[in-house]
Design a protein around this motif. Sequence first.
Motif, PDB file in Angstrom:
ATOM      1  N   VAL A  87      -1.618  -2.734   8.655  1.00  0.00           N
ATOM      2  CA  VAL A  87      -0.473  -2.807   9.163  1.00  0.00           C
ATOM      3  C   VAL A  87       0.659  -2.660   8.327  1.00  0.00           C
ATOM      4  O   VAL A  87       1.482  -1.870   8.493  1.00  0.00           O
ATOM      5  CB  VAL A  87      -0.555  -4.296   9.753  1.00  0.00           C
ATOM      6  CG1 VAL A  87       1.195  -4.510  10.378  1.00  0.00           C
ATOM      7  CG2 VAL A  87      -1.479  -4.684  10.672  1.00  0.00           C
ATOM      8  N   ALA A  88       0.201  -2.994   7.071  1.00  0.00           N
ATOM      9  CA  ALA A  88       1.801  -2.821   5.969  1.00  0.00           C
ATOM     10  C   ALA A  88       1.677  -1.236   5.669  1.00  0.00           C
ATOM     11  O   ALA A  88       2.705  -0.942   5.462  1.00  0.00           O
ATOM     12  CB  ALA A  88       1.394  -3.636   4.829  1.00  0.00           C
ATOM     13  N   ALA A  89       0.537  -0.653   5.337  1.00  0.00           N
ATOM     14  CA  ALA A  89       0.418   0.887   5.195  1.00  0.00           C
ATOM     15  C   ALA A  89       1.179   1.617   5.974  1.00  0.00           C
ATOM     16  O   ALA A  89       2.237   2.547   5.860  1.00  0.00           O
ATOM     17  CB  ALA A  89      -0.873   1.221   4.638  1.00  0.00           C
ATOM     18  N   LEU A  90       0.922   1.314   7.576  1.00  0.00           N
ATOM     19  CA  LEU A  90       1.400   2.139   8.538  1.00  0.00           C
ATOM     20  C   LEU A  90       2.894   1.780   8.532  1.00  0.00           C
ATOM     21  O   LEU A  90       3.506   2.785   8.780  1.00  0.00           O
ATOM     22  CB  LEU A  90       0.861   1.593   9.822  1.00  0.00           C
ATOM     23  CG  LEU A  90      -0.569   2.217  10.063  1.00  0.00           C
ATOM     24  CD1 LEU A  90      -1.481   1.565  11.159  1.00  0.00           C
ATOM     25  CD2 LEU A  90      -0.245   3.778  10.677  1.00  0.00           C
ATOM     26  N   ARG A  91       3.475   0.650   8.443  1.00  0.00           N
ATOM     27  CA  ARG A  91       4.943   0.325   8.235  1.00  0.00           C
ATOM     28  C   ARG A  91       5.713   0.983   7.362  1.00  0.00           C
ATOM     29  O   ARG A  91       6.649   1.474   7.369  1.00  0.00           O
ATOM     30  CB  ARG A  91       5.101  -1.305   8.385  1.00  0.00           C
ATOM     31  CG  ARG A  91       4.468  -1.677   9.661  1.00  0.00           C
ATOM     32  CD  ARG A  91       4.820  -3.211   9.638  1.00  0.00           C
ATOM     33  NE  ARG A  91       4.643  -3.654  11.133  1.00  0.00           N
ATOM     34  CZ  ARG A  91       4.411  -4.813  11.554  1.00  0.00           C
ATOM     35  NH1 ARG A  91       4.470  -5.728  10.502  1.00  0.00           N
ATOM     36  NH2 ARG A  91       4.016  -5.277  12.788  1.00  0.00           N
ATOM     37  N   ILE A  92       5.091   0.984   6.137  1.00  0.00           N
ATOM     38  CA  ILE A  92       5.821   1.796   4.913  1.00  0.00           C
ATOM     39  C   ILE A  92       5.806   3.172   5.189  1.00  0.00           C
ATOM     40  O   ILE A  92       6.744   3.738   5.052  1.00  0.00           O
ATOM     41  CB  ILE A  92       4.983   1.312   3.539  1.00  0.00           C
ATOM     42  CG1 ILE A  92       5.427  -0.122   3.381  1.00  0.00           C
ATOM     43  CG2 ILE A  92       5.606   2.226   2.358  1.00  0.00           C
ATOM     44  CD1 ILE A  92       4.815  -0.725   1.919  1.00  0.00           C
ATOM     45  N   ALA A  93       4.591   3.960   5.621  1.00  0.00           N
ATOM     46  CA  ALA A  93       4.764   5.186   5.876  1.00  0.00           C
ATOM     47  C   ALA A  93       5.725   5.467   6.845  1.00  0.00           C
ATOM     48  O   ALA A  93       6.407   6.637   6.692  1.00  0.00           O
ATOM     49  CB  ALA A  93       3.084   5.604   6.358  1.00  0.00           C
ATOM     50  N   ASP A  94       5.567   4.754   7.887  1.00  0.00           N
ATOM     51  CA  ASP A  94       6.762   5.045   9.093  1.00  0.00           C
ATOM     52  C   ASP A  94       8.113   4.975   8.409  1.00  0.00           C
ATOM     53  O   ASP A  94       9.150   5.897   8.706  1.00  0.00           O
ATOM     54  CB  ASP A  94       6.512   4.069  10.179  1.00  0.00           C
ATOM     55  CG  ASP A  94       7.606   4.144  11.170  1.00  0.00           C
ATOM     56  OD1 ASP A  94       7.821   5.435  11.686  1.00  0.00           O
ATOM     57  OD2 ASP A  94       8.542   3.241  11.486  1.00  0.00           O
ATOM     58  N   GLU A  95       8.533   3.840   7.524  1.00  0.00           N
ATOM     59  CA  GLU A  95       9.747   3.711   6.911  1.00  0.00           C
ATOM     60  C   GLU A  95      10.249   4.895   6.063  1.00  0.00           C
ATOM     61  O   GLU A  95      11.254   5.387   6.147  1.00  0.00           O
ATOM     62  CB  GLU A  95       9.600   2.577   6.344  1.00  0.00           C
ATOM     63  CG  GLU A  95      11.135   2.082   5.398  1.00  0.00           C
ATOM     64  CD  GLU A  95      10.874   0.880   4.672  1.00  0.00           C
ATOM     65  OE1 GLU A  95      11.865   0.636   3.855  1.00  0.00           O
ATOM     66  OE2 GLU A  95       9.981   0.176   4.380  1.00  0.00           O
ATOM     67  N   PHE A  96       9.318   5.502   5.522  1.00  0.00           N
ATOM     68  CA  PHE A  96       9.733   6.586   4.585  1.00  0.00           C
ATOM     69  C   PHE A  96       9.459   8.074   5.288  1.00  0.00           C
ATOM     70  O   PHE A  96       9.541   9.081   4.371  1.00  0.00           O
ATOM     71  CB  PHE A  96       9.054   6.587   3.119  1.00  0.00           C
ATOM     72  CG  PHE A  96       9.571   5.323   2.388  1.00  0.00           C
ATOM     73  CD1 PHE A  96      10.681   5.570   1.477  1.00  0.00           C
ATOM     74  CD2 PHE A  96       8.930   4.120   2.554  1.00  0.00           C
ATOM     75  CE1 PHE A  96      11.040   4.643   0.868  1.00  0.00           C
ATOM     76  CE2 PHE A  96       9.567   3.097   1.798  1.00  0.00           C
ATOM     77  CZ  PHE A  96      10.527   3.260   0.911  1.00  0.00           C
ATOM     78  N   GLY A  97       8.788   8.052   6.432  1.00  0.00           N
ATOM     79  CA  GLY A  97       8.781   9.391   7.096  1.00  0.00           C
ATOM     80  C   GLY A  97       7.438  10.114   6.367  1.00  0.00           C
ATOM     81  O   GLY A  97       7.609  11.294   6.413  1.00  0.00           O
ATOM     82  N   CYS A  98       6.491   9.504   6.150  1.00  0.00           N
ATOM     83  CA  CYS A  98       5.335  10.229   5.581  1.00  0.00           C
ATOM     84  C   CYS A  98       4.559  10.767   6.532  1.00  0.00           C
ATOM     85  O   CYS A  98       4.055  10.081   7.598  1.00  0.00           O
ATOM     86  CB  CYS A  98       4.750   9.090   4.618  1.00  0.00           C
ATOM     87  SG  CYS A  98       5.449   8.291   3.297  1.00  0.00           S
ATOM     88  N   ALA A  99       3.934  12.031   6.188  1.00  0.00           N
ATOM     89  CA  ALA A  99       2.847  12.639   6.822  1.00  0.00           C
ATOM     90  C   ALA A  99       1.704  12.213   6.509  1.00  0.00           C
ATOM     91  O   ALA A  99       0.481  12.646   7.338  1.00  0.00           O
ATOM     92  CB  ALA A  99       3.046  14.279   6.969  1.00  0.00           C
ATOM     93  N   ALA A 100       1.456  11.773   5.443  1.00  0.00           N
ATOM     94  CA  ALA A 100       0.173  11.411   4.745  1.00  0.00           C
ATOM     95  C   ALA A 100       0.394  10.361   3.728  1.00  0.00           C
ATOM     96  O   ALA A 100       1.535  10.675   3.148  1.00  0.00           O
ATOM     97  CB  ALA A 100      -0.623  12.655   4.440  1.00  0.00           C
ATOM     98  N   ILE A 101      -0.827   9.535   3.392  1.00  0.00           N
ATOM     99  CA  ILE A 101      -0.349   8.653   2.315  1.00  0.00           C
ATOM    100  C   ILE A 101      -1.620   8.450   1.631  1.00  0.00           C
ATOM    101  O   ILE A 101      -2.778   8.935   1.847  1.00  0.00           O
ATOM    102  CB  ILE A 101      -0.099   7.248   2.705  1.00  0.00           C
ATOM    103  CG1 ILE A 101      -1.134   6.665   3.752  1.00  0.00           C
ATOM    104  CG2 ILE A 101       1.525   7.127   3.199  1.00  0.00           C
ATOM    105  CD1 ILE A 101      -0.913   4.971   3.981  1.00  0.00           C
ATOM    106  N   GLY A 102      -1.484   7.992   0.207  1.00  0.00           N
ATOM    107  CA  GLY A 102      -2.694   7.713  -0.819  1.00  0.00           C
ATOM    108  C   GLY A 102      -2.407   6.591  -1.378  1.00  0.00           C
ATOM    109  O   GLY A 102      -1.184   6.323  -1.854  1.00  0.00           O
TER     110      GLY A 102
END
Length: 577
Positions: free
Chosen positions: A319-334
Amino acid sequence: MHFFLFETIHIVAKWRRAKKSCFAVSRLCGFRVCEKGKVHPMISKVFLVASGDLRPSANQKCWPAQQAMEDALTAAIRSFHCQVHRAHPYQVEKKHGFIDSQRYGIDVFRAIPQDSPVIVAEAVWQYSHHVLGGLYHHNGPVLTVANWSGEWPGLVGMLNLNACLTKAGIRYDTLWSADFRDEYFLSRLQSWLQGDRVQHDASHVKPLGVRPVSGLPQVVGHDVAAELISSKAILGIFDEGCMGMYNAIIPDELLHPMGIFKERLSQSALYAAMRRVSLEEAQGVRDWLDRKGMKFRTGSSEDTELTDSQILEQCRMYVAALRIADEFGCAAIGIQYQQGLKDLTPASDLVEGLLNNADRPPVCQAGTDRVLYSGQPLPHFNEVDECAGLDALITNRIWRKLNLAPETTLHDIRYGETYGNDFVWVLEISGAAPPNHFIGGYRGAVSERQPPMYFPLGGGTLKGISKPGEIVWSRVFVEANQLKADLGRGTVVELPLAEVERRWALTTPQWPIMNAVLHGVDRNQLMARHKSNHIQVAYAENADSAERALLAKAVAFRELGIEANLCGWDFRDDSRL
């Protein structure tokens, strides 16, 4: 006139220095130099080093395999009347003989004569930066060697080291063997000991170059590249540089012309965000997975078994990873996880596999009912491998435009054996494999506790057997300060369950497995050429759609400034694509 005179003097001076260096090397290593300066090498002594893990538990458990490998390798070297000097000792207090830190590695190389031959022997996963600093200024020939075993594994460690050396511009040769007595290994070892470069067959590599491509692959590849450059994309990097993988870091100046930028995030911020995820939200993720039919093999011992509390912590991370990715507008994360976060919370692997699946537990923006990345994967690149992240981002967009299932993942090139008439690779990764790649999807998936020697706080994997089908494989890498990519075709084969279990037992049975045949590329060609321990894979519907996707991806790479190479596959007529 003065310019040409200066250049002549400069060239002569360089020749004299080179000739002097040849004689210095000859005195040290036993070379014989004739009057014309031609070198006839007769190496009489090599220095052997072994890079290991940073985690003491892993080094201790894996040491017996390393010792057995070194004994066999040393016997092979001595058969050519060459002495082997181990450059660092077995340390009784540590219960292993690995170089286990960058500082120690630098100190070891300070005691090795700079022009002497060095062999880096690997039977284990290793941290490449432990020896990279020492090898960077080493002037003598370097040979990397691994045992052909999936156990810990040296093959994976050596491939990562090779890729790091490639990126750093350090000249090296490489070899591998099951018992260090086969002709392929011995003949090439002898050549290296005689001062020659180790030769491998690279005829399977065909540069795309400026070759014209027509039809749908050209249109899709061009459109994806143009959209990236115009609209931009952000890679979320949760702490850069995992496990010494220098090769997995792409310099920003190589990304920016493609319209791709890094958002450097902290794993401490991810952990803090996990603490803000409620128990009810975490339980909701777990309940969703239970309804899908996914199995969790749980117990009560936190030290050795997967527990429900560990799973809930992983659900919080999801849940936290998706929310942070969305907050910063990320298209992919690692997420790095392997260092730092492993001492705070259970493993990220279950999280990574879920993120890479289009069908996954819905997560809303905190305090709202807006579903994040609804109906699509959020590509995750395991161990913050940015080369895999760039690859996954482009793959995701190509596959979606071609109406193919967008799930993609990286795997380790773990091991391989002949089965029937084919050489079948064992591809495995601790995390990132999506359920849509498995036979039975979620119902064919099981979560098992990560091995304690690597993951002290546990956490579950996302394990399954990859379904039979046609795949495209690829690897983006950095060489000569330029982005390059190798691409090829493959088929995932369905082996008898007993054979799959046997292969799991030889490697890591808690991890997802892909049994793959790579088209037009044999074992030694892949080992000699591949510039990473990781390989990116994505499924197509059939052979034709896989070829379309492969070519479209190659076009996108080319238009983004990435040098594309087709490996084991060369199209003559692309009109049908």
